[in-house]
Design a protein around this motif. Structure first.
Motif: not given
Length: 207
Positions: A4-5, A22-29, A50-54, A58-59
């Protein structure tokens, strides 16, 4: 692999963690958190990745497919470099790591952008044969074929590699099991440098 990362590269280096979140939240769910590391030599900048956790795998998968379409931007920069994040090796905390005859991996800090994996390889090969060099931002992991080679590096590290002032310590044990590393011709774009015949031939010119 982390399910999930995601890893995103090629990002503007002036952005802060709050900006990127803020930008990643605006682009990805489903974005829950990001991990952003600062540049070792200039703490006002990030390392360009950057590493992004979801919330779910699936997301995360949907976000990776979305990013690779080339239609989305973060802070004005089109993002296409998105991959599953790997559980990577890490330096030992305060260099407290159980060292034994199987310890062959060394963590090097202070690598600058101009330092290539080839430069690291040829700067350290005199300590002993090297299986793998993996550069990640401002640090690198070097795997020697033998414990003696790694120990020689720890005891007698170079003060600099290609002008970069470096420090070396034992790497904490990897969570991944590495097989013998072989560089294949069809993987020439890999981020890793192994002791392929190509590097062995070049090295022969120096001995």
């Amino acid at each position: 692999l982390s399910h999930n990362r995601l890893f995103f590269g090629g990002l503007p280096r002036h952005l802060t963690e709050d900006d990127l979140l803020k930008d990643f939240k605006a682009v990805f769910s489903g974005v829950t958190n990001i991990i952003l590391n600062k540049d070792y030599n200039d703490r006002s900048k990030n390392r360009g990745f950057v590493f992004v956790d979801f919330k779910s795998s699936l997301l995360a998968r949907e976000a990776m497919q979305k990013a690779k379409s080339g239609r989305y931007k973060i802070a004005g920069t089109t993002i296409t470099n998105a991959e599953w994040a790997r559980v990577l090796d890490k330096p030992a905390e305060n260099n407290e790591v159980a060292v034994n005859s199987e310890s062959k991996r060394v963590f090097i800090r202070g690598i600058t952008p101009n330092v290539t994996e080839e430069a690291i390889y040829f700067s350290l090969i005199w300590h002993g044969d090297i299986d793998e060099v993996k550069k990640q931002g401002d640090y690198a992991f070097v795997t020697f074929k033998t414990h003696q080679g790694a120990l020689s590096m720890i005891n007698n590290p170079p003060s600099a590699i290609s002008g970069a002032q470096i420090t070396a310590k034992w790497a904490a044990p990897s969570k991944r099991k590495f097989n013998d590393y072989n560089v294949q011709k069809n993987k020439s774009s890999s981020n890793c440098v192994g002791t392929s015949s190509r590097y062995q031939r070049v090295y022969q010119q120096f001995i």
